[in-house]
Design an enzyme around this catalytic site. Sequence first.
Site, PDB file in Angstrom:
ATOM      1  N   LYS A 158     -13.445   8.834   4.027  1.00 13.64           N
ATOM      2  CA  LYS A 158     -14.818   8.670   4.532  1.00 13.64           C
ATOM      3  C   LYS A 158     -14.904   7.428   5.427  1.00 13.64           C
ATOM      4  CE  LYS A 158     -19.516   7.954   2.808  1.00 13.64           C
ATOM      5  NZ  LYS A 158     -19.696   6.556   2.377  1.00 13.64           N
TER       6      LYS A 158
ATOM      7  N   PHE B 237       8.497  14.673  -5.294  1.00  8.21           N
ATOM      8  CA  PHE B 237       9.240  15.851  -4.846  1.00  8.21           C
ATOM      9  C   PHE B 237       8.578  16.465  -3.601  1.00  8.21           C
ATOM     10  CE2 PHE B 237       9.150  20.628  -5.829  1.00  8.21           C
ATOM     11  CZ  PHE B 237      10.236  20.908  -5.002  1.00  8.21           C
TER      12      PHE B 237
ATOM     13  N   TYR C 297      -4.355  17.902 -17.155  1.00  3.23           N
ATOM     14  CA  TYR C 297      -3.971  18.254 -15.782  1.00  3.23           C
ATOM     15  C   TYR C 297      -4.948  19.273 -15.208  1.00  3.23           C
ATOM     16  CZ  TYR C 297      -0.748  19.584 -11.979  1.00  3.23           C
ATOM     17  OH  TYR C 297      -0.168  19.834 -10.755  1.00  3.23           O
TER      18      TYR C 297
ATOM     19  N   GLY D  79       7.694   9.447  -9.152  1.00  2.00           N
ATOM     20  CA  GLY D  79       8.401   9.521  -7.867  1.00  2.00           C
ATOM     21  C   GLY D  79       9.598   8.595  -7.880  1.00  2.00           C
TER      22      GLY D  79
ATOM     23  N   LYS E  52      -7.603  18.357 -12.274  1.00  2.76           N
ATOM     24  CA  LYS E  52      -7.497  18.950 -10.936  1.00  2.76           C
ATOM     25  C   LYS E  52      -8.774  19.722 -10.596  1.00  2.76           C
ATOM     26  CE  LYS E  52      -3.373  17.836  -9.281  1.00  2.76           C
ATOM     27  NZ  LYS E  52      -3.238  17.004  -8.067  1.00  2.76           N
TER      28      LYS E  52
ATOM     29  N   ALA F   4      -4.029  18.097  -2.937  1.00  2.48           N
ATOM     30  CA  ALA F   4      -3.025  18.934  -3.607  1.00  2.48           C
ATOM     31  C   ALA F   4      -3.600  19.356  -4.946  1.00  2.48           C
ATOM     32  CB  ALA F   4      -1.734  18.148  -3.811  1.00  2.48           C
TER      33      ALA F   4
END
Length: 324
Positions: A107, A13, A147, A38, A151, A116
Amino acid sequence: MRGTVLITGGAGFIGSHLCERFLKEGFKVIALDSLLTGSLDNIAHLFEVEGFRFIRYDVTNFIYIKEEIDIVLHFACPASPQDYLKHPIHTMKVDSLGTLNTLGLAKAKGSRYLLASTSEVYGDPEVHPQPEDYWGKVNPIGPRSVYDEAKRFAEAMAMAYYREHGIDVRIARIFNTYGPRMRLDDGRVIPNFICQALRGEPLTVYGDGSQTRSFCYIDDLIEGIYRLATYEGLMGEVFNLGNPDEYTVKELAQLIINLTGSNSGIVYRPLPQDDPKRRRPDITKAMETLGWKPVIPLKEGLLKTIEYFRERLKGEALHSNSRL
Ligand code: UDP
Protein backbone atom coordinates in the site's frame (compact mmCIF):
# COMPACT_ATOMS: atom_id res chain seq x y z
CA MET A 1 15.77 -3.16 -15.27
CA ARG A 2 12.06 -3.88 -15.57
CA GLY A 3 11.29 -2.98 -11.99
CA THR A 4 11.83 -4.31 -8.49
CA VAL A 5 10.14 -7.23 -6.80
CA LEU A 6 10.24 -8.11 -3.14
CA ILE A 7 9.95 -11.81 -2.41
CA THR A 8 9.35 -12.90 1.18
CA GLY A 9 10.48 -16.47 1.81
CA GLY A 10 13.05 -15.80 -0.93
CA ALA A 11 15.46 -18.42 0.45
CA GLY A 12 12.81 -21.14 0.52
CA PHE A 13 12.04 -23.86 -1.98
CA ILE A 14 9.56 -21.94 -4.15
CA GLY A 15 10.87 -18.49 -3.20
CA SER A 16 14.41 -19.18 -4.40
CA HIS A 17 13.17 -20.43 -7.79
CA LEU A 18 11.05 -17.29 -8.04
CA CYS A 19 14.05 -15.05 -7.29
CA GLU A 20 15.93 -16.77 -10.10
CA ARG A 21 13.07 -16.34 -12.56
CA PHE A 22 12.50 -12.66 -11.85
CA LEU A 23 16.24 -11.95 -12.14
CA LYS A 24 16.32 -13.79 -15.45
CA GLU A 25 13.43 -11.63 -16.68
CA GLY A 26 15.39 -8.47 -15.86
CA PHE A 27 13.84 -7.48 -12.52
CA LYS A 28 15.73 -6.38 -9.44
CA VAL A 29 14.98 -8.81 -6.62
CA ILE A 30 14.96 -8.16 -2.89
CA ALA A 31 14.63 -11.47 -1.04
CA LEU A 32 13.54 -11.50 2.59
CA ASP A 33 13.80 -14.64 4.68
CA SER A 34 14.09 -15.43 8.38
CA LEU A 35 15.85 -18.71 7.47
CA LEU A 36 13.51 -20.60 9.81
CA THR A 37 12.82 -23.17 7.08
CA GLY A 38 14.62 -21.50 4.16
CA SER A 39 18.34 -21.87 3.49
CA LEU A 40 21.14 -19.72 2.12
CA ASP A 41 22.24 -22.77 0.09
CA ASN A 42 19.19 -22.14 -2.12
CA ILE A 43 20.29 -18.63 -3.08
CA ALA A 44 24.09 -18.73 -2.66
CA HIS A 45 24.50 -18.73 -6.47
CA LEU A 46 22.42 -15.53 -6.73
CA PHE A 47 24.64 -13.33 -4.56
CA GLU A 48 26.88 -12.67 -7.57
CA VAL A 49 23.96 -11.74 -9.82
CA GLU A 50 23.45 -8.03 -10.43
CA GLY A 51 20.18 -6.77 -9.04
CA PHE A 52 19.87 -9.37 -6.27
CA ARG A 53 19.78 -8.44 -2.61
CA PHE A 54 19.09 -10.63 0.41
CA ILE A 55 17.89 -9.38 3.77
CA ARG A 56 17.61 -11.78 6.68
CA TYR A 57 14.35 -10.68 8.19
CA ASP A 58 11.29 -12.01 9.95
CA VAL A 59 8.25 -10.47 8.24
CA THR A 60 6.14 -10.66 11.39
CA ASN A 61 7.95 -7.40 12.25
CA PHE A 62 7.31 -4.03 10.59
CA ILE A 63 9.08 -3.93 7.22
CA TYR A 64 10.93 -0.85 6.04
CA ILE A 65 12.35 -0.78 2.51
CA LYS A 66 13.75 2.43 1.09
CA GLU A 67 13.40 1.88 -2.65
CA GLU A 68 10.32 1.64 -4.86
CA ILE A 69 8.79 -1.80 -5.24
CA ASP A 70 6.66 -2.86 -8.20
CA ILE A 71 5.48 -6.25 -6.98
CA VAL A 72 5.41 -7.77 -3.49
CA LEU A 73 5.25 -11.59 -3.50
CA HIS A 74 4.46 -12.98 -0.05
CA PHE A 75 5.88 -16.51 0.02
CA ALA A 76 7.24 -16.68 3.56
CA CYS A 77 5.66 -19.46 5.64
CA PRO A 78 6.53 -22.95 6.86
CA ALA A 79 4.64 -25.04 4.30
CA SER A 80 5.23 -28.70 5.08
CA PRO A 81 2.88 -30.27 7.64
CA GLN A 82 5.90 -31.34 9.69
CA ASP A 83 7.23 -27.76 9.77
CA TYR A 84 3.99 -25.99 10.58
CA LEU A 85 3.14 -28.51 13.27
CA LYS A 86 6.56 -27.81 14.79
CA HIS A 87 6.08 -24.01 14.55
CA PRO A 88 2.31 -23.58 14.93
CA ILE A 89 2.27 -20.08 16.41
CA HIS A 90 4.95 -18.71 14.16
CA THR A 91 3.10 -20.10 11.14
CA MET A 92 -0.01 -18.21 12.22
CA LYS A 93 2.02 -15.04 12.78
CA VAL A 94 3.65 -15.17 9.35
CA ASP A 95 0.26 -15.52 7.65
CA SER A 96 -1.47 -12.90 9.80
CA LEU A 97 1.11 -10.29 10.92
CA GLY A 98 3.39 -11.08 7.97
CA THR A 99 0.52 -10.68 5.52
CA LEU A 100 -0.56 -7.46 7.20
CA ASN A 101 2.98 -6.02 7.08
CA THR A 102 3.58 -7.00 3.45
CA LEU A 103 0.17 -5.62 2.42
CA GLY A 104 0.98 -2.42 4.30
CA LEU A 105 4.25 -2.22 2.39
CA ALA A 106 2.44 -2.77 -0.93
CA LYS A 107 0.00 0.00 0.00
CA ALA A 108 2.79 2.42 0.96
CA LYS A 109 4.70 1.70 -2.25
CA GLY A 110 1.71 1.38 -4.58
CA SER A 111 2.90 -2.14 -5.47
CA ARG A 112 1.02 -5.06 -6.93
CA TYR A 113 0.67 -7.88 -4.39
CA LEU A 114 0.73 -11.63 -4.92
CA LEU A 115 -0.18 -13.89 -2.01
CA ALA A 116 1.05 -17.49 -1.92
CA SER A 117 -1.98 -19.36 -0.67
CA THR A 118 -2.56 -23.08 -0.71
CA SER A 119 -4.86 -25.96 -1.60
CA GLU A 120 -5.11 -26.40 2.19
CA VAL A 121 -7.75 -23.66 2.20
CA TYR A 122 -10.05 -26.37 0.80
CA GLY A 123 -9.26 -28.59 3.82
CA ASP A 124 -10.46 -32.18 3.36
CA PRO A 125 -12.60 -31.35 0.32
CA GLU A 126 -16.08 -32.65 -0.42
CA VAL A 127 -15.89 -31.37 -3.99
CA HIS A 128 -13.52 -33.06 -6.42
CA PRO A 129 -11.58 -31.71 -8.23
CA GLN A 130 -11.47 -28.39 -6.39
CA PRO A 131 -12.45 -25.23 -8.33
CA GLU A 132 -11.67 -21.76 -6.97
CA ASP A 133 -15.32 -21.12 -6.03
CA TYR A 134 -15.41 -24.09 -3.64
CA TRP A 135 -15.30 -22.77 -0.04
CA GLY A 136 -13.66 -25.79 1.54
CA LYS A 137 -14.09 -28.02 4.56
CA VAL A 138 -11.61 -27.06 7.24
CA ASN A 139 -11.44 -28.15 10.88
CA PRO A 140 -10.84 -24.81 12.63
CA ILE A 141 -9.33 -26.37 15.77
CA GLY A 142 -7.49 -29.36 14.32
CA PRO A 143 -3.67 -29.49 14.22
CA ARG A 144 -3.55 -28.42 10.55
CA SER A 145 -5.71 -25.36 11.26
CA VAL A 146 -2.60 -23.33 12.09
CA TYR A 147 -1.82 -23.42 8.39
CA ASP A 148 -5.27 -23.80 6.79
CA GLU A 149 -7.00 -21.10 8.79
CA ALA A 150 -4.00 -18.79 8.72
CA LYS A 151 -3.92 -18.94 4.93
CA ARG A 152 -7.69 -18.41 4.80
CA PHE A 153 -7.19 -15.35 7.02
CA ALA A 154 -4.35 -14.18 4.74
CA GLU A 155 -6.64 -14.46 1.72
CA ALA A 156 -9.38 -12.50 3.53
CA MET A 157 -6.86 -9.83 4.55
CA ALA A 158 -5.52 -9.51 1.00
CA MET A 159 -9.07 -9.16 -0.35
CA ALA A 160 -9.84 -6.51 2.29
CA TYR A 161 -6.83 -4.47 1.09
CA TYR A 162 -8.08 -4.88 -2.46
CA ARG A 163 -11.63 -3.78 -1.57
CA GLU A 164 -10.77 -1.02 0.88
CA HIS A 165 -7.56 0.39 -0.60
CA GLY A 166 -7.74 -0.77 -4.22
CA ILE A 167 -4.46 -2.70 -3.96
CA ASP A 168 -3.84 -4.86 -7.04
CA VAL A 169 -4.01 -8.15 -5.15
CA ARG A 170 -3.76 -11.61 -6.74
CA ILE A 171 -3.94 -14.93 -4.92
CA ALA A 172 -2.29 -18.19 -5.98
CA ARG A 173 -3.67 -21.35 -4.37
CA ILE A 174 -0.68 -23.61 -4.76
CA PHE A 175 -1.21 -27.39 -4.82
CA ASN A 176 1.47 -29.96 -3.95
CA THR A 177 4.68 -28.91 -5.65
CA TYR A 178 8.03 -30.71 -5.72
CA GLY A 179 11.50 -30.43 -7.15
CA PRO A 180 15.10 -29.50 -6.41
CA ARG A 181 15.74 -27.39 -3.26
CA MET A 182 13.17 -29.13 -1.10
CA ARG A 183 14.91 -30.01 2.15
CA LEU A 184 15.96 -33.62 2.73
CA ASP A 185 14.21 -33.48 6.10
CA ASP A 186 11.26 -31.41 4.90
CA GLY A 187 8.87 -34.21 5.89
CA ARG A 188 6.68 -34.01 2.80
CA VAL A 189 5.90 -37.12 0.90
CA ILE A 190 8.22 -36.74 -2.10
CA PRO A 191 11.43 -35.83 -0.18
CA ASN A 192 10.63 -38.54 2.37
CA PHE A 193 10.07 -41.26 -0.22
CA ILE A 194 13.06 -40.32 -2.37
CA CYS A 195 15.46 -40.14 0.60
CA GLN A 196 14.12 -43.40 1.99
CA ALA A 197 14.44 -45.13 -1.39
CA LEU A 198 17.99 -43.84 -1.94
CA ARG A 199 19.06 -44.87 1.56
CA GLY A 200 17.53 -48.33 1.12
CA GLU A 201 15.07 -47.71 3.97
CA PRO A 202 11.39 -48.67 3.77
CA LEU A 203 9.04 -45.99 2.42
CA THR A 204 6.66 -44.75 5.13
CA VAL A 205 3.14 -44.72 3.70
CA TYR A 206 0.69 -43.03 6.08
CA GLY A 207 -2.70 -44.73 6.38
CA ASP A 208 -3.42 -47.31 3.69
CA GLY A 209 -1.96 -45.05 0.98
CA SER A 210 -5.28 -44.68 -0.84
CA GLN A 211 -5.35 -40.89 -0.25
CA THR A 212 -4.52 -38.92 -3.38
CA ARG A 213 -2.43 -35.89 -4.27
CA SER A 214 -1.63 -34.21 -7.59
CA PHE A 215 2.00 -33.20 -7.93
CA CYS A 216 3.30 -30.22 -9.86
CA TYR A 217 6.95 -29.85 -10.86
CA ILE A 218 8.53 -26.60 -9.64
CA ASP A 219 9.33 -25.20 -13.12
CA ASP A 220 5.68 -25.49 -14.14
CA LEU A 221 4.54 -23.77 -10.96
CA ILE A 222 7.04 -20.92 -11.37
CA GLU A 223 5.75 -20.29 -14.90
CA GLY A 224 2.19 -20.03 -13.54
CA ILE A 225 3.19 -17.69 -10.72
CA TYR A 226 5.23 -15.52 -13.07
CA ARG A 227 2.24 -15.11 -15.40
CA LEU A 228 -0.12 -14.40 -12.50
CA ALA A 229 2.29 -11.77 -11.13
CA THR A 230 2.96 -10.00 -14.43
CA TYR A 231 -0.24 -10.15 -16.50
CA GLU A 232 -2.45 -7.08 -16.50
CA GLY A 233 -6.05 -6.95 -15.27
CA LEU A 234 -6.17 -9.68 -12.62
CA MET A 235 -6.96 -7.53 -9.57
CA GLY A 236 -8.76 -9.36 -6.78
CA GLU A 237 -8.56 -12.70 -8.60
CA VAL A 238 -7.69 -16.11 -7.16
CA PHE A 239 -6.17 -18.96 -9.17
CA ASN A 240 -5.51 -22.61 -8.49
CA LEU A 241 -1.99 -23.48 -9.62
CA GLY A 242 -1.09 -27.15 -9.67
CA ASN A 243 -0.97 -30.25 -11.80
CA PRO A 244 -4.31 -32.09 -12.11
CA ASP A 245 -2.57 -35.44 -12.68
CA GLU A 246 -3.72 -37.38 -9.59
CA TYR A 247 -2.02 -40.35 -7.86
CA THR A 248 -2.59 -42.33 -4.70
CA VAL A 249 0.24 -42.10 -2.19
CA LYS A 250 0.79 -45.83 -2.63
CA GLU A 251 1.17 -45.44 -6.40
CA LEU A 252 3.66 -42.64 -5.76
CA ALA A 253 5.69 -44.88 -3.43
CA GLN A 254 5.85 -47.64 -6.03
CA LEU A 255 6.82 -45.19 -8.77
CA ILE A 256 9.68 -43.76 -6.68
CA ILE A 257 10.93 -47.26 -5.82
CA ASN A 258 10.97 -48.08 -9.55
CA LEU A 259 12.60 -44.83 -10.68
CA THR A 260 15.38 -45.00 -8.07
CA GLY A 261 15.96 -48.72 -8.72
CA SER A 262 15.78 -49.19 -4.94
CA ASN A 263 15.26 -52.47 -3.06
CA SER A 264 13.21 -50.65 -0.42
CA GLY A 265 9.82 -51.96 0.62
CA ILE A 266 6.84 -50.11 2.08
CA VAL A 267 5.82 -49.79 5.73
CA TYR A 268 2.49 -48.40 6.89
CA ARG A 269 2.27 -45.68 9.55
CA PRO A 270 -0.78 -44.02 11.14
CA LEU A 271 -2.55 -41.42 9.03
CA PRO A 272 -2.05 -37.91 10.49
CA GLN A 273 -5.21 -36.25 11.83
CA ASP A 274 -7.33 -34.42 9.21
CA ASP A 275 -5.08 -35.60 6.35
CA PRO A 276 -7.10 -34.75 3.20
CA LYS A 277 -8.38 -37.87 1.41
CA ARG A 278 -8.35 -36.49 -2.11
CA ARG A 279 -6.78 -33.46 -3.69
CA ARG A 280 -6.74 -32.35 -7.28
CA PRO A 281 -6.90 -28.83 -8.71
CA ASP A 282 -9.42 -27.70 -11.26
CA ILE A 283 -7.16 -25.42 -13.32
CA THR A 284 -9.71 -24.34 -15.94
CA LYS A 285 -9.44 -20.71 -14.82
CA ALA A 286 -5.62 -20.62 -15.08
CA MET A 287 -5.74 -22.33 -18.47
CA GLU A 288 -8.30 -19.87 -19.85
CA THR A 289 -6.96 -16.66 -18.27
CA LEU A 290 -3.20 -17.23 -18.06
CA GLY A 291 -2.91 -19.69 -20.94
CA TRP A 292 -1.04 -21.86 -18.46
CA LYS A 293 -0.96 -25.56 -17.77
CA PRO A 294 1.75 -27.84 -16.41
CA VAL A 295 3.79 -29.62 -19.08
CA ILE A 296 6.22 -31.75 -17.05
CA PRO A 297 4.92 -35.28 -16.37
CA LEU A 298 5.43 -36.73 -12.89
CA LYS A 299 7.98 -39.30 -14.04
CA GLU A 300 10.18 -36.68 -15.69
CA GLY A 301 9.98 -34.30 -12.72
CA LEU A 302 10.70 -37.10 -10.27
CA LEU A 303 13.81 -38.15 -12.20
CA LYS A 304 15.20 -34.58 -11.95
CA THR A 305 14.31 -34.44 -8.26
CA ILE A 306 15.89 -37.83 -7.58
CA GLU A 307 19.11 -36.57 -9.21
CA TYR A 308 19.09 -33.54 -6.89
CA PHE A 309 18.53 -35.64 -3.77
CA ARG A 310 21.19 -38.15 -4.85
CA GLU A 311 23.75 -35.32 -4.97
CA ARG A 312 22.58 -33.89 -1.64
CA LEU A 313 22.82 -37.27 0.05
CA LYS A 314 26.33 -37.78 -1.37
CA GLY A 315 27.30 -34.38 0.03
CA GLU A 316 25.84 -35.35 3.39
CA ALA A 317 27.74 -38.65 3.45
CA LEU A 318 31.04 -36.85 2.64
CA HIS A 319 30.35 -34.30 5.35
CA SER A 320 29.59 -36.90 8.01
CA ASN A 321 32.66 -38.98 7.00
CA SER A 322 34.90 -35.94 7.30
CA ARG A 323 33.65 -35.44 10.84
CA LEU A 324 34.47 -39.00 11.86
N1 UDP B 1 2.67 -39.07 3.44
C1 UDP B 1 3.05 -40.40 3.53
N2 UDP B 1 4.32 -40.67 3.96
C2 UDP B 1 5.22 -39.71 4.28
C3 UDP B 1 4.83 -38.36 4.17
C4 UDP B 1 3.55 -38.08 3.76
O1 UDP B 1 2.27 -41.30 3.24
O2 UDP B 1 6.36 -40.08 4.65
C5 UDP B 1 1.31 -38.76 2.95
C6 UDP B 1 0.52 -37.77 3.82
O3 UDP B 1 -0.17 -38.45 4.85
C7 UDP B 1 -0.42 -37.17 2.79
C8 UDP B 1 0.40 -37.17 1.50
O4 UDP B 1 1.44 -38.12 1.70
O5 UDP B 1 -1.56 -37.98 2.62
C9 UDP B 1 1.01 -35.83 1.18
O6 UDP B 1 1.64 -35.36 2.34
P1 UDP B 1 2.60 -34.10 2.38
O7 UDP B 1 3.17 -34.02 3.76
O8 UDP B 1 3.56 -34.14 1.25
O9 UDP B 1 1.68 -32.83 2.11
P2 UDP B 1 0.11 -32.51 2.22
O10 UDP B 1 -0.41 -32.74 0.85
O11 UDP B 1 -0.55 -33.41 3.22
O12 UDP B 1 0.11 -31.10 2.64
